[in-house]
Write a protein that holds these residues in place. Structure first.
Motif, short mmCIF file in Angstrom:
data_model
loop_
_atom_site.label_atom_id
_atom_site.label_comp_id
_atom_site.label_asym_id
_atom_site.label_seq_id
_atom_site.Cartn_x
_atom_site.Cartn_y
_atom_site.Cartn_z
N ASP A 5 0.81 -1.22 0.00
CA ASP A 5 0.00 0.00 0.00
C ASP A 5 0.84 1.27 0.00
N HIS A 7 3.71 3.98 -1.02
CA HIS A 7 4.51 4.52 -2.12
C HIS A 7 5.93 4.71 -1.58
N GLY A 18 8.33 5.52 3.14
CA GLY A 18 7.35 5.81 2.10
C GLY A 18 6.14 6.51 2.68
N ILE A 20 1.57 6.98 2.32
CA ILE A 20 0.24 6.77 1.75
C ILE A 20 -0.44 8.13 1.88
N TYR A 21 -0.59 8.80 0.75
CA TYR A 21 -1.11 10.16 0.71
C TYR A 21 -0.31 11.05 1.66
N ASP A 43 0.61 15.36 -0.42
CA ASP A 43 1.44 14.17 -0.50
C ASP A 43 2.90 14.49 -0.22
#
Length: 136
Positions: A5, A7, A18, A20-21, A43
């Protein structure tokens, strides 16, 4: 939530950072432990993990510095909308603020003292079309 999930912004042999939004995370590869670093407005734009895995940084509208479980949210007005980062040495990084803004610059940040200094202006991208790929 799982690793699929997220990025991924940066990765070393031991860690992954990373988002997530608006929420940033650090993952320890040996245990798959996922720890929330914090959140930014909009983001997250970039991330960096120290070459010795001592700290990581994520940035966008502001800067989050994670050091072994403790997060510092740096809201320095000079470091708004960071687009790219690179490690200079064991305690400092260089940050590039939005190259298409009115005052783009490269800044130096000491991750331990939080002191900043401007290295140079960065007017190379002014009046140029947007691109994710450019040298700095």
């Amino acid at each position: 939530m799982n690793l699929d999930d997220i990025h991924i912004l940066a990765e070393t042999q031991n860690l992954v950072v990373g988002h997530i939004y608006e929420r940033a995370y650090i993952i320890r590869k040996d245990s798959n432990l996922i720890e929330e670093i914090g959140s930014l407005y909009g983001d997250t734009q970039c991330g960096l993990i120290d070459v010795n895995d001592n700290w990581c940084i994520v940035a966008g509208d502001s800067v989050l510095i994670w050091m072994q479980g403790k997060t510092t949210h740096l809201t320095n007005p000079n470091l708004r909308w960071v687009t790219k980062m690179r490690q200079a040495d064991n305690k400092t990084i260089q940050l590039l603020t939005d190259p298409w803004s009115d005052n783009p610059a490269i800044w130096k940040l000491d991750v331990y003292t939080l002191k900043t200094s401007k290295i140079s202006e960065f007017n190379h991208m002014k009046n140029q079309p947007y691109t994710d790929r450019f040298e700095w």
